[in-house]
Design an enzyme around this catalytic site. Structure first.
Site, mmCIF file in Angstrom:
data_model
loop_
_atom_site.group_PDB
_atom_site.id
_atom_site.type_symbol
_atom_site.label_atom_id
_atom_site.label_comp_id
_atom_site.label_asym_id
_atom_site.label_seq_id
_atom_site.Cartn_x
_atom_site.Cartn_y
_atom_site.Cartn_z
ATOM 1 N N TYR A 158 0.845 -1.206 0.000
ATOM 2 C CA TYR A 158 0.000 0.000 0.000
ATOM 3 C C TYR A 158 0.879 1.255 0.000
ATOM 4 O O TYR A 158 0.654 2.192 -0.773
ATOM 5 C CB TYR A 158 -0.928 -0.030 1.227
ATOM 6 N N GLU A 285 4.540 -2.953 13.577
ATOM 7 C CA GLU A 285 3.765 -1.751 13.914
ATOM 8 C C GLU A 285 4.712 -0.590 14.257
ATOM 9 O O GLU A 285 5.685 -0.765 14.989
ATOM 10 C CB GLU A 285 2.830 -2.015 15.096
HETATM 11 N N1 LIG Z 1 -8.904 7.345 6.290
HETATM 12 C C1 LIG Z 1 -7.613 7.493 6.578
HETATM 13 O O1 LIG Z 1 -7.192 7.470 7.760
HETATM 14 C C2 LIG Z 1 -6.614 7.731 5.469
HETATM 15 C C3 LIG Z 1 -5.275 7.941 5.804
HETATM 16 C C4 LIG Z 1 -4.348 8.151 4.784
HETATM 17 C C5 LIG Z 1 -4.764 8.173 3.468
HETATM 18 N N2 LIG Z 1 -6.069 7.937 3.160
HETATM 19 C C6 LIG Z 1 -6.461 7.948 1.732
HETATM 20 O O2 LIG Z 1 -7.607 8.771 1.580
HETATM 21 C C7 LIG Z 1 -8.425 8.279 0.516
HETATM 22 C C8 LIG Z 1 -9.859 8.112 0.991
HETATM 23 O O3 LIG Z 1 -9.885 7.136 2.024
HETATM 24 P P1 LIG Z 1 -11.193 6.824 2.863
HETATM 25 O O4 LIG Z 1 -10.766 6.624 4.263
HETATM 26 O O5 LIG Z 1 -12.249 7.813 2.545
HETATM 27 O O6 LIG Z 1 -11.570 5.378 2.270
HETATM 28 P P2 LIG Z 1 -13.013 4.794 1.863
HETATM 29 O O7 LIG Z 1 -12.812 3.345 1.597
HETATM 30 O O8 LIG Z 1 -14.037 5.194 2.841
HETATM 31 O O9 LIG Z 1 -13.305 5.547 0.491
HETATM 32 C C9 LIG Z 1 -12.736 5.158 -0.732
HETATM 33 C C10 LIG Z 1 -13.801 5.308 -1.797
HETATM 34 O O10 LIG Z 1 -13.255 4.951 -3.061
HETATM 35 C C11 LIG Z 1 -14.182 4.103 -3.758
HETATM 36 N N3 LIG Z 1 -13.375 3.278 -4.659
HETATM 37 C C12 LIG Z 1 -12.483 2.305 -4.337
HETATM 38 N N4 LIG Z 1 -11.925 1.803 -5.453
HETATM 39 C C13 LIG Z 1 -12.453 2.474 -6.508
HETATM 40 C C14 LIG Z 1 -12.262 2.423 -7.909
HETATM 41 N N5 LIG Z 1 -11.415 1.541 -8.464
HETATM 42 N N6 LIG Z 1 -12.958 3.271 -8.702
HETATM 43 C C15 LIG Z 1 -13.860 4.143 -8.156
HETATM 44 N N7 LIG Z 1 -14.083 4.235 -6.830
HETATM 45 C C16 LIG Z 1 -13.388 3.417 -6.009
HETATM 46 C C17 LIG Z 1 -14.894 3.333 -2.663
HETATM 47 O O11 LIG Z 1 -16.154 2.845 -3.053
HETATM 48 C C18 LIG Z 1 -15.012 4.392 -1.564
HETATM 49 O O12 LIG Z 1 -16.200 5.141 -1.705
HETATM 50 C C19 LIG Z 1 -7.769 6.979 0.052
HETATM 51 O O13 LIG Z 1 -6.985 7.248 -1.080
HETATM 52 C C20 LIG Z 1 -6.893 6.576 1.226
HETATM 53 O O14 LIG Z 1 -5.794 5.797 0.832
HETATM 54 C C21 LIG Z 1 -7.011 7.718 4.120
#
Ligand SMILES: NC(=O)c1ccc[n+]([C@@H]2O[C@H](COP(=O)([O-])OP(=O)(O)OC[C@H]3O[C@@H](n4cnc5c(N)ncnc54)[C@H](O)[C@@H]3O)[C@@H](O)[C@H]2O)c1
Length: 327
Positions: A158, A285
């Site tokens: 990842y 971790e």
């Molecule tokens: N939540 C956190 O703590 C965190 C931390 C660091 C980075 N991020 C990044 O932030 C972004 C959003 O994360 P989140 O927590 O909202 O996750 P989430 O899983 O809630 O949202 C991701 C969304 O992307 C959609 N999705 C997944 N694959 C797809 C594809 N191939 N085509 C179209 N849609 C697709 C899913 O249906 C979902 O609605 C991600 O890129 C994640 O890596 C999140």
């Protein structure tokens, strides 16, 4: 003046729902959401649109504040969407470290081919700003605070696929002049996160289910927790700030919180018995993890507004009222 349009990939997910809510509140932009609903939630999106008294549609040809298109970021037929788009916020991803270890190919397929496809469209349709949601994962184990000067050294597929995305952002800025901005999120928590497996969501769900919560190791490992509403604010700052193409910003709050301290805050809020079970430390971790937000503060004038205690109150309140019925 015509409102400009922000395309949010993954806009039906946790961060995307918070961003949509924020954008509708400030009222300055139209939104197109492209999401394959693999983990996103359309009902919550409709709730947010309704709450903000905005118009919703699932057709690009209609005039609405929020247009939802079910589709994949790797799709090669996104011309109509990009024709109507001014800015892109790319959130859609495979978001888990464990799934990436179980299936690195699928992680790479979604996270690398996804961003490459959207960047390619961004060149063709002269997108004004492309904001990419990266993470602390590309950096791997580092002496904190994390900042933009650290040399990336991912520990998981990842982290590697997010690092590839960062590389493409820089490359598309360098080769094609796309104004990319990489935002490396720390641990995000907040409302609309009931489906997430992150520590805050997990603890709250277990407590609500009258189950004990697990701490791996002694609980003195630290993290930097940013409230999703604050994150939405800085995403819009990144879109609006001129002259930041090709940049990376490390995001968080600058506050280091141990898991034990987090549990103390949660106990104060939930006002019910919380049974904590300490389990053996998990291999790999990261021990200490917090972020210097000096660059985001200086250039994007970003200052988090919601402290952890307040953010946890808001989150728990939403989990009780809506979260558990939404999934
Ligand atoms: N939540 C956190 O703590 C965190 C931390 C660091 C980075 N991020 C990044 O932030 C972004 C959003 O994360 P989140 O927590 O909202 O996750 P989430 O899983 O809630 O949202 C991701 C969304 O992307 C959609 N999705 C997944 N694959 C797809 C594809 N191939 N085509 C179209 N849609 C697709 C899913 O249906 C979902 O609605 C991600 O890129 C994640 O890596 C999140």
């Amino acid at each position: 003046m015509m409102k400009k349009t922000i395309l949010i990939s993954g806009g039906a997910g946790f961060v995307g729902l918070n961003l949509t809510d924020y954008i509708l509140k400030i009222g300055k932009y139209k939104i197109i959401i492209l999401d394959n609903l693999s983990s996103g939630n359309l009902e919550l999106l409709k709730d947010i649109v309704k709450k903000n008294k905005a118009e919703y549609s699932e057709r690009l040809s209609e005039k609405a504040d929020v247009i939802f298109i079910k589709g994949d970021v790797r799709d090669k037929k996104l011309d109509n969407i990009f024709e109507a788009t001014d800015f892109v916020v790319h959130l859609a991803a495979q978001t888990g470290v464990i799934p990436s270890i179980e299936n690195p190919f699928s992680d790479a397929e979604i996270n690398i081919m996804g961003i490459l496809n959207l960047l390619n469209y961004s060149v063709k349709y002269k997108i004004k700003k492309f904001v990419f949601s990266s993470s602390a994962a590309p950096l791997g184990e580092q002496l904190p605070p994390l900042d933009e000067g650290k040399i990336p050294s991912p520990l998981s597929p990842y982290g590697a696929s997010k690092l590839a995305g960062e590389g493409y952002c820089k490359a598309f800025y360098g080769s094609f002049g796309v104004n990319t901005v990489v935002l490396r999120f720390s641990n995000v928590y907040g409302i609309y996160s009931y489906h997430k497996g992150s520590v805050v969501a997990e603890f709250l769900k277990r407590i609500m289910g009258k189950k004990s919560i697990y701490i791996y190791g002694d609980g003195n490992q630290t993290r930097d927790f940013i409230y999703a509403g604050d994150l939405a604010n800085v995403i819009i700052r990144a879109i609006e700030k001129k002259g930041v193409g090709g940049e990376i910003f490390q995001l968080g709050t600058g506050v280091e919180t141990s898991v034990n301290q987090l549990v103390k805050y949660i106990k104060d809020i939930v006002k019910e018995d919380v049974i904590v079970e300490y389990k053996p430390e998990r291999k790999g971790e990261i021990r200490r993890n917090w972020t210097s937000i000096r660059k985001a503060n200086k250039i994007l004038e970003f200052k988090p507004d919601i402290n952890l205690k307040k953010g946890l109150e808001l989150t728990y309140d939403w989990f009780k009222k809506r979260g558990k019925n939404a999934f």
